[in-house]
Design a protein around this motif. Structure first.
Motif: not given
Length: 539
Positions: A506-509, A520-526, A531-535
């Protein structure tokens, strides 16, 4: 099943750089994309896996990128050049990389991603080939990676769709009930507040409460007067020796104009060369005492520094959002130094708090943080970024130093007033007499002074790296004068220790060379929310 496993066997041929090169799809990425708990190695210890080259990687429609890991462990450099091609039958190649197309294979394991969007201009069955030329000792070895992606699903035909509504569950009709109840409660509170003023023993003082007013364009927020200001403000005297030292003019803005005798200065929180931050209390008639934070300048501040503080400190004053640090009010005029007043936050500056969490400050025990906590912090920052972009505001200086964290561990974006003074090691002057956050800036911002939502996204990638490393300095090994060059050469921040591959991807993206290739910010948020949900599912 046997066919799947033989794809991951290693066929030894075409040795590269004395068995120093490795190029593969990690086990985590393979599971994410293929559902296989195995590593797909294209080059292992300098040997090409010819079978893997002929394997067509099936990329699901919801996957927006395919990420690879590479490293050259040999002492001799291995140069690379990458070419991509899709079956869109157009002159423009619509798939892209988040690294430079030419450069040197890194010495440390790094992740780079091939971006595979589904858009209306691409065929429903997207076929992509990536050819990599590795050059060592004047010998060129060619590696091919082939992928196919099904873009027929309408859900993924537009890569620029607003995905935030898919992340946050849509409210049903009960939401309207909550709004109605909230409005009614708000009216009740306002009514009670008005009544309390009239019932106050000194109700005439209620009229002294500073009204919310419009400051006309050209109005001096820091105007000269003939009398010297000598009131006692506690820990510091916030008046200049020359009452007519400065005159600061700002654009039309709505603000709370506070009286200087409403502010009682307390202890010093942070001090720079020409700026200070104080604990303080705000006393407004008929209201309880309120703990606040005050930013101001010292006596030795030049007019330019005062002007810059006021301009930068009032950028967000009319914004209301849970992840934006609000400006409560401004104290100006009467020949004294201007004050910017903010609500008090328990843990203060995010960068300093992250340093404390790894035990770098005060010798205190660090606060234990897990990956979920770090991703939550990043999500809070990203919500603030998205809100700014919705308001057509570019932050220009996204960094952990420009965030605060409260007692509920809610992170809020702040303006950058006085940041250059409080964090001088984060800013550098490249001979143009302007201190800039060089190591947080996008390539186009560094070279062409171009700022956009995409340049903010680049900076957010650095913020995510800061959060993951608990506020380490980015590019600490690189001279500020060399940052622009190494970024053009494809060098990026390396994956932090204990940082999951998905998070680094995600950083590299965010660090794609072309701003049009960044999310975009919405894409990153998704992506971060998923990823947070998977954790959380692993706990």
């Amino acid at each position: 099943m046997g066919e799947k496993f033989f794809l991951f066997s290693f066929l030894l041929c075409l040795p590269l750089a004395k068995a120093g090169l490795n190029f593969f799809i990690s086990q985590q990425e393979s599971f994410r994309v293929l559902g296989l708990v195995a590593e797909l190695a294209y080059v292992r210890d300098g040997s090409i896996n010819d079978v893997a080259q002929h394997f067509v990687v099936p990329v699901p429609s919801h996957i927006q990128e395919l990420c690879f890991v590479w490293v050259n462990a040999d002492s001799k450099a291995v140069k690379y050049s990458i070419f991509t091609k899709d079956n869109s039958m157009q002159s423009v190649n619509h798939v892209s990389l988040n690294i430079s197309n030419q450069g040197v294979v890194p010495r440390e394991p790094q992740i780079f991603c091939l971006l595979l969007p589904c858009t209306t201009i691409l065929p429903s069955k997207l076929e992509v080939s990536m050819k990599i030329n590795f050059t060592s000792f004047n010998n060129v070895t060619v590696l091919n990676v082939v992928m196919k992606k099904d873009c027929s699903s309408e859900e993924f035909r537009n890569a620029e769709q607003d995905v935030l509504s898919k992340v946050i569950p849509a409210e049903d009709s009960s939401f309207m009930l909550y709004v109605a109840v909230g409005v009614a409660f708000g009216i009740l509170v306002v009514s009670l507040a008005a009544a309390s003023c009239f019932l106050c023993p000194k109700h005439n003082l209620c009229h002294q409460q500073p009204p919310r007013t419009i400051v006309p364009s050209g109005t001096a927020l820091y105007s000269p007067v003939q009398a010297t200001c000598n009131e006692d403000l506690g820990a510091a005297t916030l008046c200049v020796s020359d009452p007519a030292a400065h005159q600061i003019v700002v654009e039309d803005k709505t603000s709370f104009r506070l009286q200087r005798n409403n502010i009682h200065i307390g202890s010093t929180l942070l001090e720079g060369t020409f700026g200070s931050i104080f604990h303080a209390t705000l006393q407004i008639p008929c209201q309880p005492l309120k703990d606040v934070i005050v930013k101001t300048v010292k006596h030795n501040a030049a007019e330019m520094q005062v002007r810059l503080m006021m301009e930068e400190g009032t950028r967000f004053q009319d914004l209301v959002h849970q992840n934006i640090y609000p400006l409560i009010g401004i104290v100006d005029g009467d020949g004294c130094r201007p004050l910017l007043v903010y609500p008090s936050v328990t843990y203060g500056n995010l960068k300093r708090w992250l340093l404390y969490c790894r035990g770098s400050l005060d010798g205190s025990l660090p606060h234990p943080l897990c990956t979920q906590d770090l991703v939550t912090i990043a999500l809070h920052v990203l919500r603030g970024v998205q809100y700014l972009h919705q308001q057509n505001i570019i932050h220009r200086d996204l960094a952990t130093r420009n965030c605060v964290i409260d007692d509920q561990f809610h992170v809020k974006l702040t303006d950058m007033a006085l940041s250059r003074d409080f964090f001088p090691n984060d800013y550098h002057c490249l001979g143009d007499n302007e201190n800039r956050p060089i190591k947080w800036m996008a390539m186009e911002s560094l070279t062409r002074r171009e700022f956009s939502t995409s340049s903010d996204i680049w900076s957010f990638g650095v913020v995510l790296w800061e959060v993951t490393t608990l506020a380490q300095q980015p590019y600490v090994e690189i001279d500020p004068f060399e940052v622009g060059r190494v970024l053009r050469d494809g060098y990026r921040l390396t994956q932090p220790i204990n940082c999951p591959d998905e998070l680094y991807a995600i950083m590299a993206y965010c660090w794609a060379s072309s701003k049009s290739d960044r999310p975009t910010a919405p894409q990153l948020y998704r992506e971060l929310h998923q990823f947070h949900h998977q954790l959380n599912e692993y706990i």
